[in-house]
Design an enzyme around this catalytic site. Structure first.
Site, PDB file in Angstrom:
ATOM      1  CE1 TYR A 198       0.954  -0.045   4.459  1.00  0.00           C
ATOM      2  CE2 TYR A 198      -0.144   2.071   4.277  1.00  0.00           C
ATOM      3  CZ  TYR A 198       0.675   1.205   4.976  1.00  0.00           C
ATOM      4  OH  TYR A 198       1.206   1.590   6.175  1.00  0.00           O
ATOM      5  NE  ARG A 242       6.685   4.499   0.613  1.00  0.00           N
ATOM      6  CZ  ARG A 242       6.324   5.378   1.552  1.00  0.00           C
ATOM      7  NH1 ARG A 242       7.200   5.756   2.481  1.00  0.00           N
ATOM      8  NH2 ARG A 242       5.113   5.890   1.559  1.00  0.00           N
ATOM      9  NE  ARG A 288      -5.906 -19.299   5.280  1.00  0.00           N
ATOM     10  CZ  ARG A 288      -4.957 -20.045   5.858  1.00  0.00           C
ATOM     11  NH1 ARG A 288      -4.910 -21.348   5.639  1.00  0.00           N
ATOM     12  NH2 ARG A 288      -4.075 -19.495   6.668  1.00  0.00           N
ATOM     13  CG  HIS A 293       0.336 -20.522   3.806  1.00  0.00           C
ATOM     14  ND1 HIS A 293      -0.711 -21.303   4.209  1.00  0.00           N
ATOM     15  CD2 HIS A 293       0.700 -19.801   4.888  1.00  0.00           C
ATOM     16  CE1 HIS A 293      -0.975 -21.071   5.476  1.00  0.00           C
ATOM     17  NE2 HIS A 293      -0.134 -20.160   5.915  1.00  0.00           N
ATOM     18  CE  LYS A 350       2.997   3.590   3.315  1.00  0.00           C
ATOM     19  NZ  LYS A 350       3.082   3.692   4.752  1.00  0.00           N
ATOM     20  CD  GLU A 357       9.693   2.591  10.712  1.00  0.00           C
ATOM     21  OE1 GLU A 357       9.505   3.509   9.924  1.00  0.00           O
ATOM     22  OE2 GLU A 357       9.439   1.399  10.425  1.00  0.00           O
ATOM     23  CG  LEU A 407       8.023   2.985   5.011  1.00  0.00           C
ATOM     24  CD1 LEU A 407       7.683   1.631   4.404  1.00  0.00           C
ATOM     25  CD2 LEU A 407       6.757   3.803   5.184  1.00  0.00           C
TER      26      LEU A 407
END
Ligand code: PDD
Length: 292
Positions: A39, A58, A107, A109, A154, A186, A210
């Site tokens: 994101y 990024r 589902r 992995h 991110k 951070e 980040l």
């Protein structure tokens, strides 16, 4: 506010522009099941994205890091963002963009084959801290940084950050400042700067933090305006005895931390370097608003 219904804002989902209240994804989406996605949060002033190219770069780095193909090139992303910005009522908006590994039939992995990604983009009104909030400073607590070793990606797998941020809120604090192995990293949703003896200090841009777009901009402004600065490992002792501590992010901009774990940072007031950087940052924003 009715928290059950989404606001009537325009969003983008998999090729369509629609009202957020009408947007639907499958419960099999890997973003939902595994937190498998990337994101970005892009601040926009007067409907102009700040540092769009840097945010998109990024995004590319995160997508490469999690082995997910980028569904759009930069020009396409810019067009989608412009349409969402135009379709919403606020001048200043925060664009939230997310790409997940899609919704395969089962589902599992391992990565699915022949499954298109889910691409979602929404906007919220962007409200950055007021000058009064800046001048008042903010309080933070600290904790040991127990997140994974790819904090440079991110990704939407944010439970570690959410647990940390909730601890800050439970303590009536704005942020939680993190230390790993005796060094400053951070905060739960921001980067951290320290000032000691009139030198601005930033932790190194490595896998433990980040690479914040605001972090880069602050360092760029420091270089351009001859503010002494160093990018280097900052010990916990140096951070705790700093003259100033700031948190920075796209939505918080530059926010001075004047109390850490109940103790004053420096003299407990917003420092001179913070005032200077805040002014430079606001000038930079206004140039964007006036000249694009
Ligand atoms: N968070 N570090 C972390 C862990 C973050 O989540 C963020 C931003 C930052 C600052 O990055 P930038 O300057 O590019 O906003 C640093 C966003 C705002 C969020 O998750 O909402």
């Amino acid at each position: 506010m009715n928290t059950l219904s989404a606001p009537a804002s325009l969003c983008y989902l998999n090729g369509e522009f629609l009202l957020l209240a009408n947007a639907r994804i499958s419960p099999l989406d890997r973003g939902f099941l595994f937190g498998d996605g990337a994101y970005e949060v892009i601040p926009c002033y007067a409907r102009k994205p700040l540092r769009l190219a840097e945010h998109l770069l990024r995004l590319v780095n995160t997508l490469e890091g999690i082995r997910l193909p980028n569904p759009h090139h930069a020009g396409e992303w810019a067009e989608i963002i412009a349409k969402v910005l135009d379709g919403n009522p606020w001048d200043n908006q925060s664009i939230y963009l997310q790409v997940t590994r899609g919704a395969p039939p089962a589902r599992k992995h391992t990565f699915p084959e022949n499954t298109p990604p889910t691409v979602f983009l929404m906007s919220e009104q962007l409200t950055t801290p007021s000058i009064e909030q800046f001048n008042a400073g903010a309080s933070a607590i600290s904790a040991s940084d127990d997140r994974w070793l790819h904090c440079d990606f991110k990704t939407v797998s944010l439970i570690a950050n959410c647990l940390l941020k909730q601890r800050a809120q439970d303590a009536n604090c704005i942020e939680i400042i993190l230390f790993r192995d005796g060094f400053l990293t951070e905060a739960s949703s921001s980067n951290v700067f320290a000032v000691r003896n009139d030198v601005l200090l930033a932790p190194p841009r490595n896998h433990l933090i980040l690479p914040g777009i605001t972090y880069d901009l602050v360092l760029e402004l420091a270089a351009r305006h001859n503010i002494p600065h160093e990018v280097r490992a900052i010990t916990e002792y140096e951070a705790r005895t700093a003259d100033e501590l700031w948190v920075t992010s796209s939505t918080k901009e530059i926010l001075p931390i004047t109390t850490l774990d109940g103790q004053p940072v420096g003299n407990g007031r917003v420092g001179a370097m913070a005032h200077k950087m805040y002014a430079l940052y606001q000038d930079f924003k206004h140039t964007l608003i006036l000249h694009g």
